[in-house]
Each structure stands twice: as C-alpha cells, then as structure tokens.
Design a protein around this motif. Structure first.
Motif, PDB file in Angstrom:
ATOM      1  N   LEU A 222       0.793  -1.232   0.000  1.00 17.35           N
ATOM      2  CA  LEU A 222       0.000   0.000   0.000  1.00 17.35           C
ATOM      3  C   LEU A 222       0.829   1.287   0.000  1.00 17.35           C
ATOM      4  N   LEU A 223       2.073   1.222   0.482  1.00 17.71           N
ATOM      5  CA  LEU A 223       2.783   2.487   0.686  1.00 17.71           C
ATOM      6  C   LEU A 223       4.060   2.657  -0.129  1.00 17.71           C
ATOM      7  N   THR A 224       4.460   1.636  -0.885  1.00 17.43           N
ATOM      8  CA  THR A 224       5.725   1.716  -1.624  1.00 17.43           C
ATOM      9  C   THR A 224       5.839   3.004  -2.445  1.00 17.43           C
ATOM     10  N   HIS A 225       4.744   3.378  -3.130  1.00 15.17           N
ATOM     11  CA  HIS A 225       4.797   4.559  -4.001  1.00 15.17           C
ATOM     12  C   HIS A 225       4.941   5.863  -3.206  1.00 15.17           C
ATOM     13  N   LEU A 226       4.787   5.789  -1.862  1.00 12.73           N
ATOM     14  CA  LEU A 226       4.959   7.000  -1.043  1.00 12.73           C
ATOM     15  C   LEU A 226       6.325   6.985  -0.338  1.00 12.73           C
ATOM     16  N   GLU A 227       7.239   6.175  -0.846  1.00  6.98           N
ATOM     17  CA  GLU A 227       8.627   6.112  -0.344  1.00  6.98           C
ATOM     18  C   GLU A 227       8.689   5.976   1.181  1.00  6.98           C
ATOM     19  N   PRO A 228       8.175   4.870   1.709  1.00  9.77           N
ATOM     20  CA  PRO A 228       8.127   4.724   3.168  1.00  9.77           C
ATOM     21  C   PRO A 228       9.501   4.439   3.776  1.00  9.77           C
ATOM     22  N   GLU A 229       9.712   5.012   4.954  1.00 10.17           N
ATOM     23  CA  GLU A 229      10.904   4.661   5.736  1.00 10.17           C
ATOM     24  C   GLU A 229      10.419   4.311   7.143  1.00 10.17           C
ATOM     25  N   VAL A 230      10.583   3.039   7.519  1.00 14.64           N
ATOM     26  CA  VAL A 230      10.086   2.611   8.829  1.00 14.64           C
ATOM     27  C   VAL A 230      11.015   3.128   9.913  1.00 14.64           C
ATOM     28  N   LEU A 231      10.451   3.880  10.858  1.00 17.26           N
ATOM     29  CA  LEU A 231      11.254   4.479  11.920  1.00 17.26           C
ATOM     30  C   LEU A 231      11.265   3.611  13.166  1.00 17.26           C
ATOM     31  N   GLU A 232      10.170   2.858  13.358  1.00 15.51           N
ATOM     32  CA  GLU A 232      10.036   2.126  14.619  1.00 15.51           C
ATOM     33  C   GLU A 232       8.938   1.083  14.475  1.00 15.51           C
ATOM     34  N   LYS A 233       9.127  -0.040  15.179  1.00 16.04           N
ATOM     35  CA  LYS A 233       8.034  -1.016  15.278  1.00 16.04           C
ATOM     36  C   LYS A 233       7.703  -1.215  16.749  1.00 16.04           C
ATOM     37  N   VAL A 234       6.433  -1.060  17.077  1.00 17.58           N
ATOM     38  CA  VAL A 234       5.990  -1.158  18.465  1.00 17.58           C
ATOM     39  C   VAL A 234       5.036  -2.350  18.572  1.00 17.58           C
ATOM     40  N   PRO A 235       5.194  -3.223  19.573  1.00 15.84           N
ATOM     41  CA  PRO A 235       4.227  -4.307  19.731  1.00 15.84           C
ATOM     42  C   PRO A 235       2.898  -3.740  20.228  1.00 15.84           C
ATOM     43  N   VAL A 236       1.785  -4.283  19.790  1.00 15.06           N
ATOM     44  CA  VAL A 236       0.485  -3.844  20.298  1.00 15.06           C
ATOM     45  C   VAL A 236      -0.130  -5.005  21.075  1.00 15.06           C
ATOM     46  N   ARG A 237      -0.587  -4.715  22.276  1.00 18.34           N
ATOM     47  CA  ARG A 237      -1.187  -5.762  23.108  1.00 18.34           C
ATOM     48  C   ARG A 237      -2.421  -5.230  23.828  1.00 18.34           C
ATOM     49  N   TYR A 238      -3.410  -6.104  23.978  1.00 16.64           N
ATOM     50  CA  TYR A 238      -4.522  -5.759  24.873  1.00 16.64           C
ATOM     51  C   TYR A 238      -4.048  -6.101  26.270  1.00 16.64           C
ATOM     52  N   ARG A 239      -3.863  -5.103  27.090  1.00 25.01           N
ATOM     53  CA  ARG A 239      -3.369  -5.395  28.430  1.00 25.01           C
ATOM     54  C   ARG A 239      -3.958  -4.428  29.439  1.00 25.01           C
TER      55      ARG A 239
END
Ligand SMILES: [Zn+2]
Length: 299
Positions: A222-239
């Motif tokens: 979905l985002l390749t054409h918008l030149e994505p640069e991933v800055l961070e990955k955060v886990p998501v949890r129901y807690r």
C-alpha cells in the motif's frame, strides 16, 4: 524479537515522501479478539471496539513520555452506549463498550458500525501528558464509523489533515483487524498532498490486506509509491494494568464514611474492572483495614 511470529500484533511508525507525511500502520487482530473474548462483544460491537482500539494504539504511540496515556471516549447515542479505550506509548491498549451485547442488522454485507455507535454524539480524546491539565479535544461524530470520525478529529481538533482507514473482519471471532493513519506534516507540498489523497482508494480494505499480507507485506503493497521509511516497530497488546493495590487506593479515595456504609449494607465489597472483567472481593475485615489506613493518612 528474534523468533517473533510474523502474525503478532504491531504498529509501524513510518516517514513518507522524505518527511512530508507520516504514517502509522497497525495490525491489531489479537488485541481486537482479546477484547471480544473478555467482553463477549456482539459482532458489530467487536468491530466498533476493535476499530477504536486500533486508532487508540496509534494515538498512544504518538505520545512521547512513557508515563503518558490517551483516553478515547465515543458517545454516539446508539445502542452500543459509550465506547471507551485507553492507549499507552508502549502499545498497550484496553477498552470496553457499555452495552457489549447490543447489535444491529448488517447493511448489505457490512457490519453497520455507524448504526450501533450512533451519529448524534461526540468523539473525545483526552491526553494525559503528565502536565497540570490534560489535553482534551472533542469533535461531533461524522458517521459513527470511527475511521471518518477520527479523521475529523485529527483534522479539526489537532489541525493535522489526516487520512484514517480502520477495519475489523469478524466471523465467529475477529479474523483480522488493523488500520492506517496518514498525516501531512506542516509545510507539505501540494504534490505530496496530492499523492496521499490519490492513494486513499487503496486503503479502503485495510483489514483484508492485513489478513493476507500482515504488516510488512501491507506496507509494501500500500505504501511503496509513497517512499516509506520505517522508523520504529511497536508491539500492540490488549493489556490491563489493574492491580488489587490500585483498587484499594480507589476504595480509600471514597473515604471512611463510604467504606463504613459498604460494611453496614453489604458486609464487604466487590469491585469489577471494566477493562479486563477481573472481580476483586473485599471482606469486612479488609475494608476495616482500609478505613484504618484512611484515618492514619488523615492524622
Ligand atoms: Zn483490569
């Protein structure tokens, strides 16, 4: 991180178009399913809370300090009653729907989230940033479909033009959930705004794309054409972070008179956590100890 299964819930913080825009792409299937399970949500309520938790996870990750939190409250006047969700920078989310079993007929093939939530109310975002006063932003609901309502919130309350797409696929359980929030940064060029606006159509079926391709695949698709640069990955949890100590402190805040009244009328107390449904019982003796602690604090 090493043996992390590909299907774990998570959120990517992404820079787009060389910093002219930013995106948050979240996969929240397990969190939405956990919420459905805990609260015995109807299908449409599972979709409504799942969508809300997804944007709440994004809002949580927009916060800076680790002790900060964000509370989202949707009062739409529909059969669901109030939807409440809390998010943290760690990616932890929790929430509830005041009438979890309420449901409405489908509209065509789609779950009619707007009808369940209602359209005659408000979306409120409260950010506790550990300042004297919390930040409170409120907008009237646009459609009760939640994605559009948050887009309106970001655009009008935070003055950040934003595109919000959220989706939850529910069969007997939540099969897929997630969302994408794209925001234009201050000073973004007309060309950048146009490239984001022109891609809006691609983001409509976000939960299905996530089900097939998960986070990294969806990012690519979905985002390749918008030149994505991933800055961070955060886990998501129901807690839920409730503890017996916190409940004790809440009971003590009611004051000795109220606690004595509980002893007189109920010979104890039971307190349910709205977020995780944990029930905690307090005997008469335990309440008497709390009263003693209240009075000690006062002395
Ligand atoms: Zn709890």
């Amino acid at each position: 991180m090493q043996n992390e299964p590909i299907h774990m819930d998570g959120l990517l913080r992404i820079s787009l178009l060389g910093g002219e825009a930013r995106a948050f792409l979240a996969e929240t299937t397990f969190a939405a399913e956990r919420a459905r399970e805990i609260h015995s949500l109807s299908r449409t309520a599972a979709a409504a809370l799942g969508r809300t938790l997804t944007v709440t996870a994004v809002l949580g990750c927009m916060l800076k300090g680790k002790d900060e939190s964000v509370t989202v409250r949707i009062d739409g006047g529909g059969p669901a009653g109030t939807i409440l969700a809390i998010g943290k920078p760690s990616g932890d989310v929790k929430g509830f729907v005041s009438h979890p079993g309420a449901d409405v007929p489908r509209r065509g093939e789609k779950l009619d989230v707007g009808a369940l939530v209602g359209r005659e109310g408000t979306l409120t975002v409260i950010k506790d940033m550990r300042l004297k006063e919390p930040y409170v932003g409120q907008v009237p609901l646009t459609s009760g479909e939640i994605g559009e309502d948050f887009a309106m919130y970001f655009t009008s309350s935070e003055q950040t033009p934003s595109l919000v797409s959220v989706g939850v696929l529910v069969a007997d359980k939540v099969v897929s959930a997630g969302g994408l929030v794209i925001q234009m940064m201050p000073g973004a060029s007309e060309a950048a705004i146009a490239s984001v606006e022109n891609s809006a159509g691609m983001f409509m079926d976000i939960s299905r794309t996530l089900m097939q391709d998960h986070l990294e695949g969806t990012l690519e698709q979905l985002l390749t054409h918008l030149e994505p640069e991933v800055l961070e990955k955060v886990p998501v949890r129901y807690r839920c972070d409730c503890t017996r100590e916190r409940v004790e402190r809440a009971l003590m805040l009611l004051g000795p008179e109220e606690l004595k009244d509980m002893i007189r009328t109920q010979h104890g107390a039971q307190v349910d956590c709205h977020f995780c449904n944990t029930r905690r019982r307090f005997t008469q003796e335990e309440l008497e100890q709390l009263i003693a602690r209240c009075e000690q604090n006062r002395a």
